[in-house]
Design a protein around this motif. Structure first.
Motif, PDB file in Angstrom:
ATOM      1  N   THR A  17      12.929  -3.028  -2.850  1.00  0.00           N
ATOM      2  CA  THR A  17      11.600  -2.446  -2.985  1.00  0.00           C
ATOM      3  C   THR A  17      10.719  -3.277  -3.920  1.00  0.00           C
ATOM      4  OG1 THR A  17      12.446  -0.205  -2.633  1.00  0.00           O
ATOM      5  CG2 THR A  17      10.309  -0.394  -3.715  1.00  0.00           C
ATOM      6  N   LEU A  18       9.498  -3.507  -3.492  1.00  0.00           N
ATOM      7  CA  LEU A  18       8.484  -4.103  -4.351  1.00  0.00           C
ATOM      8  C   LEU A  18       7.148  -3.462  -3.982  1.00  0.00           C
ATOM      9  CD1 LEU A  18       7.996  -6.202  -6.614  1.00  0.00           C
ATOM     10  CD2 LEU A  18       7.363  -7.828  -4.803  1.00  0.00           C
ATOM     11  N   ILE A  19       6.451  -2.987  -5.007  1.00  0.00           N
ATOM     12  CA  ILE A  19       5.176  -2.296  -4.816  1.00  0.00           C
ATOM     13  C   ILE A  19       4.104  -3.019  -5.609  1.00  0.00           C
ATOM     14  CG2 ILE A  19       3.926  -0.118  -5.115  1.00  0.00           C
ATOM     15  CD1 ILE A  19       6.692   1.291  -4.980  1.00  0.00           C
ATOM     16  N   ALA A  20       3.027  -3.388  -4.934  1.00  0.00           N
ATOM     17  CA  ALA A  20       1.868  -3.966  -5.613  1.00  0.00           C
ATOM     18  C   ALA A  20       0.889  -2.842  -5.925  1.00  0.00           C
ATOM     19  CB  ALA A  20       1.202  -5.019  -4.738  1.00  0.00           C
ATOM     20  N   LEU A  21       0.497  -2.746  -7.184  1.00  0.00           N
ATOM     21  CA  LEU A  21      -0.463  -1.737  -7.628  1.00  0.00           C
ATOM     22  C   LEU A  21      -1.758  -2.450  -7.993  1.00  0.00           C
ATOM     23  CD1 LEU A  21       1.984   0.294  -9.886  1.00  0.00           C
ATOM     24  CD2 LEU A  21       1.139   0.970  -7.616  1.00  0.00           C
ATOM     25  N   VAL A  22      -2.765  -2.265  -7.162  1.00  0.00           N
ATOM     26  CA  VAL A  22      -4.070  -2.888  -7.369  1.00  0.00           C
ATOM     27  C   VAL A  22      -5.005  -1.812  -7.917  1.00  0.00           C
ATOM     28  CG1 VAL A  22      -5.957  -4.186  -6.320  1.00  0.00           C
ATOM     29  CG2 VAL A  22      -3.628  -4.419  -5.413  1.00  0.00           C
ATOM     30  N   VAL A 180      -9.128   9.509  -2.102  1.00  0.00           N
ATOM     31  CA  VAL A 180     -10.170   8.560  -2.502  1.00  0.00           C
ATOM     32  C   VAL A 180     -11.416   8.819  -1.656  1.00  0.00           C
ATOM     33  CG1 VAL A 180     -10.803   6.118  -2.610  1.00  0.00           C
ATOM     34  CG2 VAL A 180      -8.497   6.854  -3.255  1.00  0.00           C
ATOM     35  N   THR A 181     -12.545   9.053  -2.326  1.00  0.00           N
ATOM     36  CA  THR A 181     -13.814   9.314  -1.671  1.00  0.00           C
ATOM     37  C   THR A 181     -14.821   8.235  -2.065  1.00  0.00           C
ATOM     38  OG1 THR A 181     -14.820  10.643  -3.437  1.00  0.00           O
ATOM     39  CG2 THR A 181     -13.296  11.773  -1.941  1.00  0.00           C
ATOM     40  N   GLU A 182     -16.029   8.339  -1.529  1.00  0.00           N
ATOM     41  CA  GLU A 182     -17.077   7.389  -1.890  1.00  0.00           C
ATOM     42  C   GLU A 182     -17.451   7.496  -3.365  1.00  0.00           C
ATOM     43  OE1 GLU A 182     -20.234   8.283   0.826  1.00  0.00           O
ATOM     44  OE2 GLU A 182     -19.530   6.818   2.297  1.00  0.00           O
ATOM     45  N   ASP A 183     -17.137   8.619  -3.987  1.00  0.00           N
ATOM     46  CA  ASP A 183     -17.493   8.822  -5.389  1.00  0.00           C
ATOM     47  C   ASP A 183     -16.356   8.524  -6.354  1.00  0.00           C
ATOM     48  OD1 ASP A 183     -20.178   9.686  -4.855  1.00  0.00           O
ATOM     49  OD2 ASP A 183     -19.365  11.611  -4.181  1.00  0.00           O
ATOM     50  N   SER A 184     -15.195   8.109  -5.845  1.00  0.00           N
ATOM     51  CA  SER A 184     -14.078   7.737  -6.714  1.00  0.00           C
ATOM     52  C   SER A 184     -14.408   6.432  -7.430  1.00  0.00           C
ATOM     53  CB  SER A 184     -12.793   7.566  -5.896  1.00  0.00           C
ATOM     54  OG  SER A 184     -12.428   8.771  -5.259  1.00  0.00           O
ATOM     55  N   THR A 185     -14.221   6.408  -8.738  1.00  0.00           N
ATOM     56  CA  THR A 185     -14.569   5.217  -9.520  1.00  0.00           C
ATOM     57  C   THR A 185     -13.358   4.537 -10.150  1.00  0.00           C
ATOM     58  OG1 THR A 185     -14.973   6.557 -11.514  1.00  0.00           O
ATOM     59  CG2 THR A 185     -16.858   6.153 -10.059  1.00  0.00           C
ATOM     60  N   HIS A 186     -12.238   5.236 -10.260  1.00  0.00           N
ATOM     61  CA  HIS A 186     -11.039   4.681 -10.908  1.00  0.00           C
ATOM     62  C   HIS A 186      -9.865   4.922  -9.965  1.00  0.00           C
ATOM     63  CE1 HIS A 186      -8.265   4.561 -14.704  1.00  0.00           C
ATOM     64  NE2 HIS A 186      -8.241   3.438 -14.023  1.00  0.00           N
ATOM     65  N   VAL A 187      -9.471   3.889  -9.234  1.00  0.00           N
ATOM     66  CA  VAL A 187      -8.535   4.050  -8.125  1.00  0.00           C
ATOM     67  C   VAL A 187      -7.407   3.038  -8.235  1.00  0.00           C
ATOM     68  CG1 VAL A 187      -8.284   3.958  -5.602  1.00  0.00           C
ATOM     69  CG2 VAL A 187     -10.380   4.899  -6.616  1.00  0.00           C
ATOM     70  N   VAL A 188      -6.194   3.477  -7.917  1.00  0.00           N
ATOM     71  CA  VAL A 188      -5.071   2.554  -7.779  1.00  0.00           C
ATOM     72  C   VAL A 188      -4.646   2.538  -6.313  1.00  0.00           C
ATOM     73  CG1 VAL A 188      -3.284   4.269  -8.375  1.00  0.00           C
ATOM     74  CG2 VAL A 188      -2.814   1.829  -8.642  1.00  0.00           C
ATOM     75  N   PHE A 189      -4.465   1.347  -5.788  1.00  0.00           N
ATOM     76  CA  PHE A 189      -4.041   1.124  -4.411  1.00  0.00           C
ATOM     77  C   PHE A 189      -2.603   0.614  -4.445  1.00  0.00           C
ATOM     78  CE2 PHE A 189      -8.542   0.565  -4.845  1.00  0.00           C
ATOM     79  CZ  PHE A 189      -9.115   1.129  -3.714  1.00  0.00           C
ATOM     80  N   ALA A 190      -1.748   1.182  -3.610  1.00  0.00           N
ATOM     81  CA  ALA A 190      -0.339   0.781  -3.569  1.00  0.00           C
ATOM     82  C   ALA A 190      -0.018   0.136  -2.234  1.00  0.00           C
ATOM     83  CB  ALA A 190       0.562   1.992  -3.796  1.00  0.00           C
ATOM     84  N   LEU A 191       0.544  -1.075  -2.273  1.00  0.00           N
ATOM     85  CA  LEU A 191       1.048  -1.783  -1.098  1.00  0.00           C
ATOM     86  C   LEU A 191       2.550  -1.937  -1.273  1.00  0.00           C
ATOM     87  CD1 LEU A 191      -1.727  -4.460  -1.273  1.00  0.00           C
ATOM     88  CD2 LEU A 191      -1.399  -3.054   0.756  1.00  0.00           C
ATOM     89  N   GLU A 192       3.330  -1.755  -0.192  1.00  0.00           N
ATOM     90  CA  GLU A 192       4.774  -1.630  -0.360  1.00  0.00           C
ATOM     91  C   GLU A 192       5.571  -2.474   0.638  1.00  0.00           C
ATOM     92  OE1 GLU A 192       4.903   3.109  -1.491  1.00  0.00           O
ATOM     93  OE2 GLU A 192       4.614   2.528   0.595  1.00  0.00           O
ATOM     94  N   THR A 193       6.705  -2.963   0.172  1.00  0.00           N
ATOM     95  CA  THR A 193       7.718  -3.534   1.058  1.00  0.00           C
ATOM     96  C   THR A 193       9.090  -3.068   0.588  1.00  0.00           C
ATOM     97  OG1 THR A 193       8.717  -5.554   1.954  1.00  0.00           O
ATOM     98  CG2 THR A 193       7.902  -5.677  -0.299  1.00  0.00           C
ATOM     99  N   LEU A 194      10.020  -2.975   1.522  1.00  0.00           N
ATOM    100  CA  LEU A 194      11.408  -2.665   1.187  1.00  0.00           C
ATOM    101  C   LEU A 194      12.279  -3.906   1.199  1.00  0.00           C
ATOM    102  CD1 LEU A 194      11.914   0.657   3.193  1.00  0.00           C
ATOM    103  CD2 LEU A 194      11.661   0.397   0.722  1.00  0.00           C
ATOM    104  N   SER A 195      11.686  -5.060   1.527  1.00  0.00           N
ATOM    105  CA  SER A 195      12.434  -6.325   1.593  1.00  0.00           C
ATOM    106  C   SER A 195      11.666  -7.403   0.850  1.00  0.00           C
ATOM    107  CB  SER A 195      12.662  -6.731   3.052  1.00  0.00           C
ATOM    108  OG  SER A 195      13.498  -5.813   3.721  1.00  0.00           O
ATOM    109  N   ALA A 196      11.688  -7.318  -0.473  1.00  0.00           N
ATOM    110  CA  ALA A 196      10.929  -8.270  -1.290  1.00  0.00           C
ATOM    111  C   ALA A 196      11.380  -9.704  -1.054  1.00  0.00           C
ATOM    112  CB  ALA A 196      11.055  -7.915  -2.768  1.00  0.00           C
ATOM    113  N   GLY A 197      12.674  -9.908  -0.836  1.00  0.00           N
ATOM    114  CA  GLY A 197      13.174 -11.263  -0.612  1.00  0.00           C
ATOM    115  C   GLY A 197      12.600 -11.894   0.635  1.00  0.00           C
TER     116      GLY A 197
END
Length: 229
Positions: A17-22, A180-197
């Motif tokens: 597992t590897l998760i990118a938090l933007v 997340v709406t048009e008025d959200s100002t502080h947001v974290v986006f998560a992108l995921e994989t189960l096979s980081a290698g």
């Protein structure tokens, strides 16, 4: 900054597992986002021309998630991983849904790279977030259904904060509270994989692409990575 944790049980069961938090702060969702509009149009054009197809369940990236879902007793052909459902919808209709610029941005990145993606309005997250097995007592209100209350099954992997569950079936569906709406100002986006290698480079490329789409419409953006290590 909201802390995210990968529970030991999840790290042990899914060691790749590897998760990118933007994270984006000062997000401005009511102004035009021409780069996102162009990215959507380009992807749909390539699909229409037959130059590209979204990943389906025969692709190792999607197959990984089907295997994971089955491991916690979810049928992935009835309750599909988000990227699988989104790709199938795109292949059938020829267009991605338009929700709002921030959501549209992670949707186009998700389906382009074959990786699940989601987002949380951090102003509505309570405390820290853990990716962990549910114990069966938590509550979940699905996106778009504010009067519905569900209880995830014991062992189902979820994102959860101090108040309740933020996703069902790991990444099948998000909660209404942290949408997340048009008025959200502080947001974290998560992108995921189960096979980081195998797919870690895709995850990093997707995170960079998402950051590029967000940056012109935010006061600041950061990328962090979460994994068993």
């Amino acid at each position: 900054m909201t802390a995210f944790h990968l529970a030991p049980a999840v790290a042990e069961a899914f060691p790749g597992t590897l998760i990118a938090l933007v994270t984006a702060t000062g997000l401005r969702g009511r102004e035009p986002w021409p780069r996102t509009t162009a990215a959507l149009a380009e992807l749909e054009r390539r699909l229409a021309e037959g130059a590209w197809l979204p990943a389906d369940e025969t692709d190792p990236r999607i197959e990984d998630w089907h295997t994971a879902y089955r491991s916690f007793d979810t049928n992935p052909r009835r309750v599909r991983p988000s990227v699988d459902a989104l790709g199938r919808r795109l292949a059938k209709r020829g267009v991605l849904p338009r929700v709002n610029p921030a959501v549209d941005s992670y949707n186009v990145v998700s389906v382009r790279h074959g990786l699940p993606a989601g987002a949380f309005d951090l102003d509505h997250v309570a405390g820290e977030v853990s990716i962990r097995p549910a114990d069966g007592t938590e509550t979940f209100t699905p996106l778009g259904e504010p009067d519905t209350v569900e209880n995830p099954r014991p062992g189902e992997i979820v994102y959860a904060d101090d108040t309740g569950v933020l996703t069902r079936h790991w990444n099948h569906r998000d909660a209404h509270r942290t949408r997340v709406t048009e008025d959200s100002t502080h947001v974290v986006f998560a992108l995921e994989t189960l096979s980081a290698g195998r797919d870690g480079h895709l995850l990093k490329a997707a995170a960079a692409e998402l950051q590029e789409l967000l940056a012109p419409h935010a006061d600041g953006t950061t990328v962090r990575y979460l994994g068993p290590g």
